[in-house]
Design an enzyme around this catalytic site. Structure first.
Site, PDB file in Angstrom:
ATOM      1  N   ASP A 291      -6.435  27.497  26.101  1.00 12.73           N
ATOM      2  CA  ASP A 291      -7.216  27.933  27.264  1.00 12.73           C
ATOM      3  C   ASP A 291      -8.021  26.772  27.841  1.00 12.73           C
ATOM      4  O   ASP A 291      -9.155  26.568  27.446  1.00 12.73           O
ATOM      5  CB  ASP A 291      -8.151  29.068  26.851  1.00 12.73           C
ATOM      6  CG  ASP A 291      -8.940  29.632  28.021  1.00 12.73           C
ATOM      7  OD1 ASP A 291      -8.559  29.378  29.178  1.00 12.73           O
ATOM      8  OD2 ASP A 291      -9.947  30.315  27.759  1.00 12.73           O
ATOM      9  N   GLU A 324     -13.757  26.688  35.976  1.00 13.18           N
ATOM     10  CA  GLU A 324     -13.239  28.053  35.882  1.00 13.18           C
ATOM     11  C   GLU A 324     -14.015  28.852  34.854  1.00 13.18           C
ATOM     12  O   GLU A 324     -14.325  30.029  35.068  1.00 13.18           O
ATOM     13  CB  GLU A 324     -11.753  28.015  35.509  1.00 13.18           C
ATOM     14  CG  GLU A 324     -11.048  29.378  35.575  1.00 13.18           C
ATOM     15  CD  GLU A 324     -11.051  30.164  34.269  1.00 13.18           C
ATOM     16  OE1 GLU A 324     -10.496  31.276  34.250  1.00 13.18           O
ATOM     17  OE2 GLU A 324     -11.616  29.675  33.251  1.00 13.18           O
TER      18      GLU A 324
END
Length: 490
Positions: A291, A324
């Site tokens: 991730d 993000e």
């Protein structure tokens, strides 16, 4: 992938934003974002589009090639305090590596800056009637005064939209600590509504088993100190209205800057752009190799094999987003800064976020809402994106399934702007079902990625077969749309 702020939230919730977009993470207190640098293609002779491009690109990209990019991202994190998070040397080094790789492949590359906020918590303590109760702070929660807040508990109706409307707070006394239930709208909306009702703090109970971790308020004004509770603790507190609550939060919110990386081919119609993106930052807790090093690596491998001047009909633009993990800030600022004309030139957007999970699922975002779960369908054309992605996954030997557009990744701002979108995902903290384990392998009853947002999200946890399959699928999909955007509205 960002924390859980918008899961199972209808897309209409994403329709309002202080920057003209539908995202709770837009920053109403920040200055308008700069117009992002959209690379201007260098004039070159337009090659005849290569009809074999999709299959040739699939044949040339490899999981090993993507894995080599992951090795470099791991090396960068190891050399920079173990992470690649917002406003850290590790993130800056990641930007330079990606930009250099793309320039070497012949792309026009820009690294536009944008404002972003960072959040950290130093102390979180919740006491109910003198007994410590487990809680987790929601990102971007303000701190309490020294000594904390002590007030009686006010319990909202514990339904699917608890705290989403001002009317939910009609009977809340001023200065109370409010108990709401997760669901129906972003957490920031619940907290801001409590602030408007003159409450003092907010407790948000999970609506599914387990604690409410990795949640965020986003960039929403006038929120209160807010923490999350497990479903079990929330159920217990729902019957104890009036009990004394003490909440102590020490948090820090800082203004920072970050950068996106945006690269475009020098060939193809620049008025009909096929765009693909992946977030480049990690969380503070670890290197973020799944991730979202995995999405970055798969996209970077595809970009390098495609090259900066391919024989295509449509221009191809790659983006690697910053911040993000702080609330989709890089992609939100990018889309918000596009002129109407430039936004209309983007035919579609493909998103890669976590495509090498160790207990991998094979998921494509549900563009047509055929699964009828959570949010509704994407903009017209999203069904075509989903279909092509699933077809390309099928050629790798796996049958994928849909996953909800839940607002947790960088497709969100594109959907909110009316741009058809889709993407691939191998799963985060969600649990793999027995049916999925039978179909794809792996272990039922366990998370897709047990190291999600943790220090153990390292390269040794990557499922290299999943990484290879997803790299093939996105390469074939980009190749297909680079030749033709049939099925996508003009």
């Amino acid at each position: 992938m960002r924390p859980l702020s918008l899961r199972a939230t209808p897309l209409r919730v994403l329709a309002l934003s202080a920057v003209g977009l539908a995202m709770a993470c837009s920053a109403p207190s920040s200055p308008p974002p700069p117009t992002p640098a959209t690379p201007a293609p260098t004039a070159t002779a337009a090659p005849t589009p290569d009809a074999t491009l999709p299959d040739r690109l699939v044949a040339e990209v490899t999981g090993d090639g993507a894995f080599r990019h992951l090795e470099e991202l791991q090396r960068i994190a190891d050399a920079n305090s173990g992470n690649r998070a917002l406003a850290t040397p590790g993130y800056d080094a990641s930007v330079e590596y990606v930009a250099r790789t793309l320039r070497d492949a012949g792309y026009t590359v820009e690294t536009p800056e944008f404002p972003a906020r960072s959040f950290s918590a130093q102390e979180v303590r919740l006491t109910v009637d003198g007994a410590l109760t487990a809680s987790s702070v929601l990102s971007f929660s303000p701190a309490t005064p020294a000594g904390g807040i002590t007030a009686p508990l006010a319990v909202l109706t514990q339904d699917e939209t608890s705290g989403c409307e001002a009317a939910d707070f009609a009977n809340v006394p001023a200065g109370a600590v409010v108990l709401a239930r997760r669901g129906g709208c972003p957490f920031g909306v619940k907290s801001a509504n409590a602030g408007a009702a003159r409450a003092a703090a907010v407790l948000v109970a999970n609506n599914q088993d387990g604690p409410l971790d990795q949640a965020t308020l986003g960039d929403v004004a006038n929120v209160l100190p807010t923490v999350g509770l497990s479903k079990a603790d929330g159920d217990a507190l729902a019957g104890r209205a009036g009990v004394a609550v003490n909440l102590v939060l020490a948090t820090t919110i800082e203004d920072r800057t970050s950068r996106n990386v945006v690269a475009q081919t020098t060939t193809g119609n620049p008025d009909n752009v096929v765009m693909a993106g992946a977030h480049l930052d990690s969380v503070q807790a670890g290197p973020g190799i799944n991730d979202n090093g995995s999405g970055t690596a798969a996209l970077l491998e595809t970009a390098v094999r495609l090259g900066g001047a391919p024989a295509v009909a449509n221009a191809v633009r790659f983006a690697f987003w910053g911040a993000e993990e702080e609330g989709l800030i890089g992609s939100t600022q990018y889309v918000a800064g596009l002129s109407d004309a430039d936004r209309q030139k983007i035919s579609l957007y493909l998103n890669l976020d976590m495509v090498g999970s160790p207990n991998a699922g094979y998921l494509a975002y549900d563009g047509d809402n055929s699964d009828n779960e959570g949010a509704g369908p994407g903009p017209e054309g999203s069904a075509t994106v989903e279909r092509v992605l699933l077809e390309r996954l099928a050629t790798t030997g796996v049958t994928g399934e849909g996953t909800d557009f839940d607002g947790r990744s960088d497709y969100g701002p594109f959907i909110a702007a009316g741009i058809p979108a889709g993407g691939l995902f191998t799963g985060a903290e969600e649990i793999k079902t027995p049916e999925q384990a039978q179909r794809w392998g792996g272990t039922a009853g366990q998370p897709y990625d047990r190291c999600y947002h943790q220090a153990c999200d390292r390269i040794d946890g990557i499922d290299r077969t999943a990484l290879d399959r997803n790299t093939d699928a996105v390469a074939g999909t980009i190749g297909r749309f680079a030749l033709s955007t049939d099925g996508i509205p003009a």
